[in-house]
Motif scaffolding. Structure first.
Motif, short mmCIF file in Angstrom:
data_model
loop_
_atom_site.label_atom_id
_atom_site.label_comp_id
_atom_site.label_asym_id
_atom_site.label_seq_id
_atom_site.Cartn_x
_atom_site.Cartn_y
_atom_site.Cartn_z
N HIS A 1 0.81 -1.22 0.00
CA HIS A 1 0.00 0.00 0.00
C HIS A 1 0.85 1.27 0.00
N VAL B 1 2.98 2.40 2.23
CA VAL B 1 3.03 3.05 3.54
C VAL B 1 4.30 2.65 4.26
N GLU C 1 6.31 7.61 4.62
CA GLU C 1 5.30 7.81 3.58
C GLU C 1 3.94 7.38 4.11
N SER D 1 -0.58 7.44 4.11
CA SER D 1 -1.73 7.21 3.25
C SER D 1 -2.98 7.70 3.96
N THR D 2 -3.94 8.20 3.17
CA THR D 2 -5.24 8.59 3.71
C THR D 2 -6.31 7.58 3.32
N ASP D 3 -5.89 6.44 2.77
CA ASP D 3 -6.82 5.38 2.36
C ASP D 3 -7.13 4.53 3.59
N ALA E 1 -6.77 0.74 3.17
CA ALA E 1 -5.39 0.28 3.16
C ALA E 1 -4.82 0.23 4.58
N LYS F 1 -0.06 13.48 7.49
CA LYS F 1 0.34 12.40 6.59
C LYS F 1 -0.71 11.30 6.49
N THR G 1 0.86 6.43 8.97
CA THR G 1 2.18 5.91 8.65
C THR G 1 2.45 4.68 9.51
#
Length: 260
Positions: A68, A70, A74, A76-78, A81, A151, A154
């Motif tokens: 994904h 992550v 890095e 993710s806003t999903d 995921a 972010k 994470t």
């Protein structure tokens, strides 16, 4: 927490308790050996000693996080995921808890996503952990997804959790049980003691398997920032560490250069 109780924070590495190159596969033999050793140790201890267990993600967390996109840097806003990564870590946490229970250890889960946050410095409230310790339980937490300021989500590594809990709760000793017997030099011999990162900078490299949390270099840097005694060692030396507090490579305290 009362200062009359000694506290050990022990991490079981993800590569130790899973087959890290095989997606979501527990290394049942290694996990059982570790749990049996811990069970024997706790059975011989007076009530004054307390233990927190942290475990890595291995083939459960790292493969899902990499899939994904992550990592510790890095985000993710999903939500789907992030939930998938968290769910995978829950599956591994359940396996670890089951192994500990099988050896008579009163272990309870602590899921970081629900209690921790990354808002600049890591925020990991310890009230629930302290309450568990006060009642004679062994808190078992793990690397996980964490909500990170600006972010989304994470990865919070088990190593970071070890350091946070050890510092906040005033751990007397810290151990990282791994698939290697310690920090190795160019001849694959164990370096018995590390005082500063410069001592080992030339020999530390990345992990061969999928790892989204930084590998051995990150572990050493984190442990050098602690005041508590720390050690990195293999499963064969887990009993020695639990009994004596030293095994493998000893990380000998506070690296002043990194504290500035």
């Amino acid at each position: 927490m009362s200062t009359t109780h000694s506290l050990t924070v022990l991490k079981l590495g993800g590569s130790l308790i899973t087959h890290k190159d095989q997606r979501e596969t527990v290394d049942w033999n290694s996990l059982d050996r570790a749990c049996a050793t811990i069970g024997t140790f706790l059975g011989d201890l007076p009530d004054e000693h307390r233990l927190i267990i942290v475990h890595g993600g291995g083939s459960f967390g790292h493969h899902n996080a990499a899939e994904h996109g992550v990592s510790s840097t890095e985000g993710s806003t999903d939500a789907r995921a992030l939930t998938a990564i968290h769910h995978a870590m829950g599956e591994l946490n359940g396996a670890v808890l089951g192994g500990l229970h099988d050896h008579g250890i009163d272990a309870l889960p602590v899921r970081p996503l629900s209690v921790a946050a990354q808002d600049g410095p890591l925020q990991f409230p310890t009230a629930s952990v302290e309450a568990m310790l006060d009642e004679g339980f062994v808190p078992v937490t793990h690397g996980d997804v964490v909500v990170d300021d600006r972010k989304g989500g994470t990865i919070l590594s088990g190593d970071d959790i070890v350091v946070s809990l050890a510092r906040t709760l005033g751990a007397d000793r810290v151990g990282l049980c791994s698939t290697v017997p310690g920090v190795l030099d160019d001849d694959d011999a164990v370096i018995s003691q590390v005082d500063t990162y410069d001592d080992v900078a030339s020999v530390l490299g990345g992990s061969d398997a999928t790892d989204v949390t930084g590998g051995m270099a990150h572990k050493v840097r984190q442990l050098l920032a602690l005041d508590a005694a720390a050690a990195i060692f293999a499963l064969d030396d887990l009993s020695q560490f639990l009994e004596h507090g030293t095994a493998g490579t000893v990380i000998s305290g506070h690296d002043e250069e990194r504290s500035h």
